[in-house]
Design a protein around this motif. Structure first.
Motif, PDB file in Angstrom:
ATOM      1  N   LYS A   1     -49.623 137.806 -12.217  1.00 63.05           N
ATOM      2  CA  LYS A   1     -48.970 138.247 -13.277  1.00 63.05           C
ATOM      3  C   LYS A   1     -49.588 138.467 -14.416  1.00 63.05           C
ATOM      4  CE  LYS A   1     -44.479 137.465 -11.331  1.00 63.05           C
ATOM      5  NZ  LYS A   1     -43.481 136.817 -10.799  1.00 63.05           N
TER       6      LYS A   1
ATOM      7  N   LYS B   1     -36.670 131.968 -21.504  1.00 58.27           N
ATOM      8  CA  LYS B   1     -36.382 133.339 -20.839  1.00 58.27           C
ATOM      9  C   LYS B   1     -35.252 134.075 -21.546  1.00 58.27           C
ATOM     10  CE  LYS B   1     -37.995 131.375 -16.382  1.00 58.27           C
ATOM     11  NZ  LYS B   1     -37.739 131.653 -15.123  1.00 58.27           N
TER      12      LYS B   1
ATOM     13  N   ILE C   1     -38.274 130.173  -9.183  1.00 57.59           N
ATOM     14  CA  ILE C   1     -38.408 130.401 -10.588  1.00 57.59           C
ATOM     15  C   ILE C   1     -37.622 131.397 -10.909  1.00 57.59           C
ATOM     16  CG2 ILE C   1     -40.271 131.489 -11.806  1.00 57.59           C
ATOM     17  CD1 ILE C   1     -42.254 129.839 -11.102  1.00 57.59           C
ATOM     18  N   GLU C   2     -37.403 132.712 -10.115  1.00 55.47           N
ATOM     19  CA  GLU C   2     -36.389 133.813 -10.343  1.00 55.47           C
ATOM     20  C   GLU C   2     -36.106 134.319  -9.141  1.00 55.47           C
ATOM     21  OE1 GLU C   2     -38.004 137.159 -12.033  1.00 55.47           O
ATOM     22  OE2 GLU C   2     -39.847 136.944 -10.898  1.00 55.47           O
TER      23      GLU C   2
ATOM     24  N   LYS D   1     -30.238 135.521 -15.772  1.00 58.72           N
ATOM     25  CA  LYS D   1     -30.796 134.578 -15.272  1.00 58.72           C
ATOM     26  C   LYS D   1     -29.688 133.380 -15.318  1.00 58.72           C
ATOM     27  CE  LYS D   1     -35.225 135.907 -16.491  1.00 58.72           C
ATOM     28  NZ  LYS D   1     -36.021 136.301 -15.340  1.00 58.72           N
TER      29      LYS D   1
ATOM     30  N   VAL E   1     -39.886 136.459 -20.707  1.00 60.18           N
ATOM     31  CA  VAL E   1     -40.346 134.959 -20.291  1.00 60.18           C
ATOM     32  C   VAL E   1     -41.506 134.532 -21.104  1.00 60.18           C
ATOM     33  CG1 VAL E   1     -40.754 133.484 -18.586  1.00 60.18           C
ATOM     34  CG2 VAL E   1     -39.377 135.183 -18.133  1.00 60.18           C
TER      35      VAL E   1
ATOM     36  N   GLU F   1     -35.940 126.283 -19.873  1.00 54.52           N
ATOM     37  CA  GLU F   1     -36.278 125.564 -18.497  1.00 54.52           C
ATOM     38  C   GLU F   1     -37.320 124.530 -18.386  1.00 54.52           C
ATOM     39  OE1 GLU F   1     -35.335 129.251 -15.135  1.00 54.52           O
ATOM     40  OE2 GLU F   1     -37.022 128.270 -15.011  1.00 54.52           O
ATOM     41  N   GLU F   2     -37.061 123.843 -17.392  1.00 50.31           N
ATOM     42  CA  GLU F   2     -38.087 122.664 -16.972  1.00 50.31           C
ATOM     43  C   GLU F   2     -39.419 123.756 -16.505  1.00 50.31           C
ATOM     44  OE1 GLU F   2     -38.256 119.593 -13.191  1.00 50.31           O
ATOM     45  OE2 GLU F   2     -36.841 121.262 -13.263  1.00 50.31           O
ATOM     46  N   PHE F   3     -40.711 123.244 -16.931  1.00 51.89           N
ATOM     47  CA  PHE F   3     -41.787 123.793 -16.326  1.00 51.89           C
ATOM     48  C   PHE F   3     -41.947 123.442 -14.833  1.00 51.89           C
ATOM     49  CE2 PHE F   3     -46.371 123.832 -15.685  1.00 51.89           C
ATOM     50  CZ  PHE F   3     -46.602 125.103 -15.932  1.00 51.89           C
ATOM     51  N   LEU F   4     -42.111 124.366 -14.067  1.00 46.19           N
ATOM     52  CA  LEU F   4     -42.595 124.261 -12.643  1.00 46.19           C
ATOM     53  C   LEU F   4     -43.940 124.313 -12.614  1.00 46.19           C
ATOM     54  CD1 LEU F   4     -39.759 125.959 -10.828  1.00 46.19           C
ATOM     55  CD2 LEU F   4     -39.772 123.607 -11.341  1.00 46.19           C
TER      56      LEU F   4
ATOM     57  N   GLU G   1     -47.524 129.891  -7.221  1.00 47.84           N
ATOM     58  CA  GLU G   1     -46.286 130.865  -7.290  1.00 47.84           C
ATOM     59  C   GLU G   1     -46.452 131.746  -5.969  1.00 47.84           C
ATOM     60  OE1 GLU G   1     -45.065 133.181 -10.553  1.00 47.84           O
ATOM     61  OE2 GLU G   1     -45.930 131.705 -11.995  1.00 47.84           O
TER      62      GLU G   1
HETATM   63  P1  AMP Z   1     -39.852 135.181 -14.380  1.00 51.44           P
HETATM   64  O1  AMP Z   1     -39.557 136.721 -15.078  1.00 51.44           O
HETATM   65  O2  AMP Z   1     -38.629 134.337 -14.554  1.00 51.44           O
HETATM   66  O3  AMP Z   1     -40.339 135.401 -13.095  1.00 51.44           O
HETATM   67  O4  AMP Z   1     -40.903 134.669 -15.264  1.00 51.44           O
HETATM   68  C1  AMP Z   1     -42.230 135.222 -15.264  1.00 51.44           C
HETATM   69  C2  AMP Z   1     -43.129 134.200 -15.080  1.00 51.44           C
HETATM   70  O5  AMP Z   1     -43.226 133.337 -15.933  1.00 51.44           O
HETATM   71  C3  AMP Z   1     -43.138 133.666 -13.834  1.00 51.44           C
HETATM   72  O6  AMP Z   1     -43.931 134.366 -12.716  1.00 51.44           O
HETATM   73  C4  AMP Z   1     -43.834 132.305 -13.994  1.00 51.44           C
HETATM   74  O7  AMP Z   1     -45.423 132.432 -13.898  1.00 51.44           O
HETATM   75  C5  AMP Z   1     -43.535 132.079 -15.375  1.00 51.44           C
HETATM   76  N1  AMP Z   1     -42.527 130.762 -15.303  1.00 51.44           N
HETATM   77  C6  AMP Z   1     -41.244 131.227 -15.083  1.00 51.44           C
HETATM   78  N2  AMP Z   1     -40.331 130.362 -15.189  1.00 51.44           N
HETATM   79  C7  AMP Z   1     -41.276 129.143 -15.125  1.00 51.44           C
HETATM   80  C8  AMP Z   1     -41.099 127.564 -14.822  1.00 51.44           C
HETATM   81  N3  AMP Z   1     -39.728 127.366 -14.956  1.00 51.44           N
HETATM   82  N4  AMP Z   1     -42.059 126.997 -14.901  1.00 51.44           N
HETATM   83  C9  AMP Z   1     -43.387 127.442 -14.714  1.00 51.44           C
HETATM   84  N5  AMP Z   1     -43.453 128.901 -15.042  1.00 51.44           N
HETATM   85  C10 AMP Z   1     -42.522 129.782 -14.978  1.00 51.44           C
END
Ligand code: AMP
Ligand code: GLY
Length: 424
Positions: free
Chosen positions: A209, A143, A277-278, A103, A153, A180-183, A187
């Motif tokens: 998810k 994360k 986000i990813e 990441k 995460v 990370e900052e919360f977005l 999604e």
């Molecule tokens: P990831 O493995 O990075 O996709 O994270 C898994 C889940 O965590 C994502 O699908 C989001 O629901 C949540 N998530 C990850 N990063 C963020 C973020 N910066 N802000 C809000 N939700 C997040």
């Protein structure tokens, strides 16, 4: 064309079916495959983390294209070995797969390519984590830097919980965490296929998810998905290519590690536009198959064009006007402690419902030849219909015909979209 597909889940079952439907394809080989894939492809029990074994299989069957389904063989360099052996491969090199494998690397590439994403701090000790949590504020997003099968995460309001999760990640060898900052915002997944230079995006899908209805409970690999997203901006895929995928592909090219494969862009549609986000280096499961279920362009030819650097000549993608919904049937205890080995029945009746395809995610045949569960997510029930309500009801009718003791599924996949409750 002969195609070798690597993997053994619902994503690979969907890939095998889509590839086999291409009129140019005469044979599909799968390694290791699963009992569902076995109906369409020749399944060969090869260790897909062993690049030499995979290349030998490709040679034995004289395949024209290798499609790598999951991330683990990509990160292990299986695409590199197959490419060196002379095979066109849909799947990035180990170096390019770092976009998913780390990441912090993905963040560095996004910064260099000026791709919109959440502000982030990469931390190697708890003191750094504490100051990052305080700088960014709640909700906290912590994360694990490395691959963690969707379980790395944590999103939480609690500073203590955030710290405990960070501590667990840091305790691994060379452990690092990204804070990370919360977005805020819905999604969306956009799958971008690249030949290393050019990019085409599939239509957006939405993944669910959390394990429980109403987005409650722990995160999972994905409990359901649908596509298209009538409520999202009509040009979202084009925006994602212009602002995110193309700059990322250009940056990877500039670094000498071109990305050939599927760039899975996980986005939040925030008030200030789409933000990443990813990244993943593969199709999503189940959001990937919800997205390509409606593709009318020949799928194997598309993947071959990407694998051979010829995407520019492929032309615009053609889509049906249908809607696709996927509902995942999970084992008792999933995601914490899935119970496996339970018999599954009702698949034939489910598959008779028009528009329904039952994809095997985690199944196997036991010693008596009985189909039993073999993983947390067991089946992905995909339904295509002329509108979202029809696709949804076909999917849920099929789910109701399938028996697996103790299993559970979400009952609200695509429900808010069907009711017109989503707006951006
Ligand atoms: P990831 O493995 O990075 O996709 O994270 C898994 C889940 O965590 C994502 O699908 C989001 O629901 C949540 N998530 C990850 N990063 C963020 C973020 N910066 N802000 C809000 N939700 C997040
Ligand atoms: N459905 C999420 C993923 O495939 O990572």
């Amino acid at each position: 064309m002969k195609v070798l597909v690597l993997g053994s889940g619902a994503r690979e079952h969907a890939l095998v079916k889509a590839v086999a439907a291409d009129p140019e394809v005469d044979a599909v080989i799968a390694a290791p495959g699963n009992p569902g894939i076995d109906a369409t492809a020749l399944c060969v029990p090869v260790d897909i983390l062993d690049g030499e074994a995979v290349a030998a299989l490709a040679r034995d069957h004289d395949v024209d294209l290798v499609v790598v389904g999951p991330e683990a063989p990509l990160v292990a360099g299986v695409a590199d070995v197959c490419r060196s052996a002379g095979f066109p491969v849909l799947g990035p090199s180990a170096a390019a797969a770092m976009l998913e494998g780390s990441k912090s690397f993905a963040k560095e590439v996004m910064a260099a390519a000026e791709v919109p994403t959440a502000l982030a701090h990469v931390c190697t000790n708890l003191a750094e984590v504490e100051s990052a949590l305080d700088a960014l504020g709640a909700p906290h997003v912590v994360k694990d830097d490395g691959l963690a099968a969707g379980k790395g995460v944590l999103v939480t309001e609690s500073r203590d919980e955030a710290l405990r999760h960070a501590e667990r990640c840091l305790s691994k060898d060379a452990g690092r965490v990204v804070v990370e900052e919360f977005l805020d915002g819905p999604e969306v997944s956009v799958f971008c296929i690249s030949d290393g230079t050019h990019v085409v995006a599939l239509e957006p899908a939405q993944d669910f998810k959390r394990v429980g209805d109403g987005d409650t409970g722990p995160n999972t690999g994905g409990m359901g998905a649908y596509s298209p997203l009538d409520w999202a901006p009509a040009d979202l895929s084009d925006q994602v290519v212009a602002r995110i995928a193309q700059p990322t592909i250009d940056e990877m090219h500039r670094r000498g590690t071109p990305f050939v494969g599927v760039l899975y862009v996980g986005l939040a549609l925030t008030g200030r536009g789409p933000k990443v986000i990813e990244f993943n280096a593969r199709f999503g499961d189940p959001d990937g198959h919800a997205s390509f279920a409606r593709l009318e362009s020949p799928f194997a030819q598309l993947l071959f064009a990407a694998a051979t650097g010829d995407l520019e000549g492929f032309g615009r993608l053609r889509w049906s006007d249908d809607h696709a919904v996927v509902v995942v049937i999970a084992s008792e205890g999933y995601p914490a402690a899935p119970r496996t080995g339970a018999p599954i029945s009702g698949l034939d009746a489910a598959a008779e419902i028009p528009g329904v395809v039952v994809l095997h995610a985690g199944t196997r045949l036991d010693e008596d030849g009985v189909l039993v569960s073999a993983g947390g997510r067991v089946l992905d029930v995909l339904a295509v219909g002329s509108d979202l309500a029809k696709a949804r009801s076909a999917a849920y009718d099929a789910v109701s015909l399938i028996e697996l003791e103790g299993s559970h599924h979400r009952t609200d996949i695509a429900l808010r979209a069907e009711r017109g409750e989503l707006v951006v």
